[in-house]
Design a protein around this motif. Sequence first.
Motif, PDB file in Angstrom:
ATOM      1  N   LYS A  51       5.493 -19.270   4.013  1.00 22.04           N
ATOM      2  CA  LYS A  51       5.641 -17.840   2.942  1.00 22.04           C
ATOM      3  C   LYS A  51       5.394 -16.846   3.825  1.00 22.04           C
ATOM      4  CE  LYS A  51       1.570 -17.076  -0.252  1.00 22.04           C
ATOM      5  NZ  LYS A  51       1.189 -17.146  -1.809  1.00 22.04           N
ATOM      6  N   HIS A  52       4.429 -16.772   4.919  1.00 21.71           N
ATOM      7  CA  HIS A  52       4.067 -15.386   5.768  1.00 21.71           C
ATOM      8  C   HIS A  52       4.603 -16.102   6.817  1.00 21.71           C
ATOM      9  CE1 HIS A  52       0.945 -13.898   2.148  1.00 21.71           C
ATOM     10  NE2 HIS A  52       0.367 -15.289   3.077  1.00 21.71           N
ATOM     11  N   SER A  53       5.458 -16.112   6.989  1.00 22.68           N
ATOM     12  CA  SER A  53       5.695 -16.412   8.647  1.00 22.68           C
ATOM     13  C   SER A  53       6.706 -15.124   8.876  1.00 22.68           C
ATOM     14  CB  SER A  53       7.032 -17.284   9.160  1.00 22.68           C
ATOM     15  OG  SER A  53       6.022 -19.043   9.082  1.00 22.68           O
ATOM     16  N   PHE A  54       7.229 -14.250   8.256  1.00 22.29           N
ATOM     17  CA  PHE A  54       8.382 -12.968   8.007  1.00 22.29           C
ATOM     18  C   PHE A  54       7.617 -11.963   8.396  1.00 22.29           C
ATOM     19  CE2 PHE A  54       9.883 -16.915   6.911  1.00 22.29           C
ATOM     20  CZ  PHE A  54      11.120 -17.586   8.161  1.00 22.29           C
ATOM     21  N   ASP A  55       6.991 -12.130   7.944  1.00 21.91           N
ATOM     22  CA  ASP A  55       5.645 -10.942   7.000  1.00 21.91           C
ATOM     23  C   ASP A  55       5.286 -10.018   8.203  1.00 21.91           C
ATOM     24  OD1 ASP A  55       5.112 -12.151   5.024  1.00 21.91           O
ATOM     25  OD2 ASP A  55       2.815 -12.302   5.274  1.00 21.91           O
ATOM     26  N   LYS A  56       5.696 -10.048   9.696  1.00 19.21           N
ATOM     27  CA  LYS A  56       5.690  -9.201  10.334  1.00 19.21           C
ATOM     28  C   LYS A  56       7.490  -8.234   9.898  1.00 19.21           C
ATOM     29  CE  LYS A  56       2.576  -9.993  14.389  1.00 19.21           C
ATOM     30  NZ  LYS A  56       3.025 -10.119  15.462  1.00 19.21           N
ATOM     31  N   ILE A  57       8.088  -8.639   9.599  1.00 22.22           N
ATOM     32  CA  ILE A  57       9.288  -7.830   9.360  1.00 22.22           C
ATOM     33  C   ILE A  57       9.202  -7.105   8.323  1.00 22.22           C
ATOM     34  CG2 ILE A  57      12.212  -8.040   8.849  1.00 22.22           C
ATOM     35  CD1 ILE A  57      11.726 -11.000   9.861  1.00 22.22           C
ATOM     36  N   THR A  58       8.894  -7.872   6.928  1.00 22.07           N
ATOM     37  CA  THR A  58       8.899  -6.897   5.804  1.00 22.07           C
ATOM     38  C   THR A  58       7.464  -5.420   6.398  1.00 22.07           C
ATOM     39  OG1 THR A  58       8.363  -8.375   4.877  1.00 22.07           O
ATOM     40  CG2 THR A  58       7.350  -6.969   3.836  1.00 22.07           C
ATOM     41  N   ILE A  59       6.966  -5.782   7.313  1.00 18.56           N
ATOM     42  CA  ILE A  59       5.244  -5.154   7.899  1.00 18.56           C
ATOM     43  C   ILE A  59       5.840  -3.493   8.937  1.00 18.56           C
ATOM     44  CG2 ILE A  59       3.326  -4.652   9.414  1.00 18.56           C
ATOM     45  CD1 ILE A  59       2.786  -5.366   6.424  1.00 18.56           C
ATOM     46  N   ALA A  60       7.070  -4.210   9.712  1.00 15.93           N
ATOM     47  CA  ALA A  60       7.383  -3.148  10.540  1.00 15.93           C
ATOM     48  C   ALA A  60       8.807  -2.252   9.965  1.00 15.93           C
ATOM     49  CB  ALA A  60       8.096  -4.482  11.889  1.00 15.93           C
ATOM     50  N   ASP A  61       8.820  -2.802   8.840  1.00 12.72           N
ATOM     51  CA  ASP A  61       9.754  -1.817   7.769  1.00 12.72           C
ATOM     52  C   ASP A  61       8.929  -1.316   7.231  1.00 12.72           C
ATOM     53  OD1 ASP A  61      12.120  -0.744   6.888  1.00 12.72           O
ATOM     54  OD2 ASP A  61      11.436  -1.868   4.191  1.00 12.72           O
ATOM     55  N   LEU A  62       7.721  -1.678   6.514  1.00  9.17           N
ATOM     56  CA  LEU A  62       7.134  -0.537   5.677  1.00  9.17           C
ATOM     57  C   LEU A  62       6.143   0.652   6.481  1.00  9.17           C
ATOM     58  CD1 LEU A  62       5.017  -2.830   3.255  1.00  9.17           C
ATOM     59  CD2 LEU A  62       7.042  -1.726   3.036  1.00  9.17           C
ATOM     60  N   CYS A  63       5.458  -0.023   7.879  1.00  8.92           N
ATOM     61  CA  CYS A  63       5.041   1.115   8.819  1.00  8.92           C
ATOM     62  C   CYS A  63       6.049   2.152   9.529  1.00  8.92           C
ATOM     63  CB  CYS A  63       4.652   0.490   9.892  1.00  8.92           C
ATOM     64  SG  CYS A  63       3.180  -1.058   9.739  1.00  8.92           S
ATOM     65  N   THR A  64       7.549   1.991   9.432  1.00  9.01           N
ATOM     66  CA  THR A  64       8.712   2.915  10.025  1.00  9.01           C
ATOM     67  C   THR A  64       8.886   3.404   9.330  1.00  9.01           C
ATOM     68  OG1 THR A  64      10.097   0.682   9.872  1.00  9.01           O
ATOM     69  CG2 THR A  64       9.372   1.737  12.372  1.00  9.01           C
ATOM     70  N   LYS A  65       9.246   3.296   8.002  1.00  5.51           N
ATOM     71  CA  LYS A  65       9.902   4.282   7.312  1.00  5.51           C
ATOM     72  C   LYS A  65       8.570   4.799   6.301  1.00  5.51           C
ATOM     73  CE  LYS A  65      12.979   2.089   4.259  1.00  5.51           C
ATOM     74  NZ  LYS A  65      12.781  -0.121   3.365  1.00  5.51           N
ATOM     75  N   TYR A  66       7.095   4.551   6.452  1.00  2.00           N
ATOM     76  CA  TYR A  66       5.926   5.698   6.444  1.00  2.00           C
ATOM     77  C   TYR A  66       6.032   7.029   7.258  1.00  2.00           C
ATOM     78  CZ  TYR A  66       1.338   7.025   5.708  1.00  2.00           C
ATOM     79  OH  TYR A  66       0.204   7.663   5.774  1.00  2.00           O
ATOM     80  N   LEU A  67       5.863   6.203   8.270  1.00  2.00           N
ATOM     81  CA  LEU A  67       5.813   6.999   9.481  1.00  2.00           C
ATOM     82  C   LEU A  67       6.903   8.361  10.010  1.00  2.00           C
ATOM     83  CD1 LEU A  67       5.221   5.038  12.604  1.00  2.00           C
ATOM     84  CD2 LEU A  67       3.271   6.548  11.018  1.00  2.00           C
ATOM     85  N   TYR A  68       8.534   7.871   9.240  1.00  2.00           N
ATOM     86  CA  TYR A  68       9.270   8.205   9.635  1.00  2.00           C
ATOM     87  C   TYR A  68       8.810   9.734   8.132  1.00  2.00           C
ATOM     88  CZ  TYR A  68      13.724  10.423   9.209  1.00  2.00           C
ATOM     89  OH  TYR A  68      14.669  10.985   8.986  1.00  2.00           O
TER      90      TYR A  68
END
Length: 338
Positions: free
Chosen positions: A240-257
């Motif tokens: 279930k964690h194999s795809f976490d990097k996709i979720t994290i990338a979305d969270l990081c970029t949205k926050y920085l924006y």
Amino acid sequence: MAQEQMNPQTNSQTNPLISVVVPVYKVERYLDDCLRSIVAQTYRNLEIIVVDDGSPDGCPAICDAWEKKDPRIRVIHKPNGGLSSARNAGLDVIQGDVVGFVDSDDEIEPDMYEHMIKTMHDADADVVMCGTRTMNEDGTLAEYDASNEMSARDFTAQEAVEGFLYHRDGMTGGIWCRIYDARFFRKDGMGLRFPDGLNSEDYYMVSRIYPAMRKLAYRPNPFYRYRQRENSISHAKINKHSFDKITIADLCTKYLYQQGYSDRHALGYFVMQGYYDVLYSIVGLDPDPAQVKRCVDGLRNSARTVYTDPTVPFSRKIRLWAFAHFPKLYWRLSSARG
């Protein structure tokens, strides 16, 4: 062992209290060596917060034994909640001026914190990062570690964010080879916490710290010893964690924006790399076709911004295109080359 107490009242400029957070789960083979390396630090003003995350082995007893040996150690026992949950439990009780993290299967050199505190003071930095050495599972050191090739350097917030988004200059490295001003984590400061239930949690944390810091001082001295284990989180099979990097990338970029960072090429590159890393990690593990399609579609869409980025080498764009369109073949050829 000499009895000594942590001292939060000492001069916070020259001898600040360092809160070291150590999450523990199923590492009884390595835990003594880890804690021994922390207790033996030449820098003595430490608060060592050891968080037993409901470990089902002998770790709870080992933690309690160390707490009796050294009054600087405080043990927290909690139900299992994962790495982020354990680190957060430690952050909830920190008293120090500076915070560090050590994973419980790793070790640190005896003078690590002494050197890093001096660098923090001399460079007037609120984050200090050191080099690393990779250990094999049996504790032997790797002959060479490319992560230490970069020369000593100080980073502004803008430079660190850019390095993070483009996965360069060590800015996506682990949270454990660094020390941080405690204001990032204190409740009367930013109150930052790791995201519960997600791996790649270090990306999430540094995406919050970098824009808020004054300076990061990097020194290549390999003080931190990172152990590569076949059964560690980073070596797990599809789950279930194999795809976490996709979720994290979305969270990081949205926050920085939201924080005002608007370089669409850099933000797009980080999103692309999330899909790239996930696809590369699962494509050789007999994944479900729907899982592959999700990653391929996301990679192709996010790669469009990268193709127009003048800072990305043409050779990198060609490799990206090839992987996005022929992932299995690309993975086989890349794996064969080692």
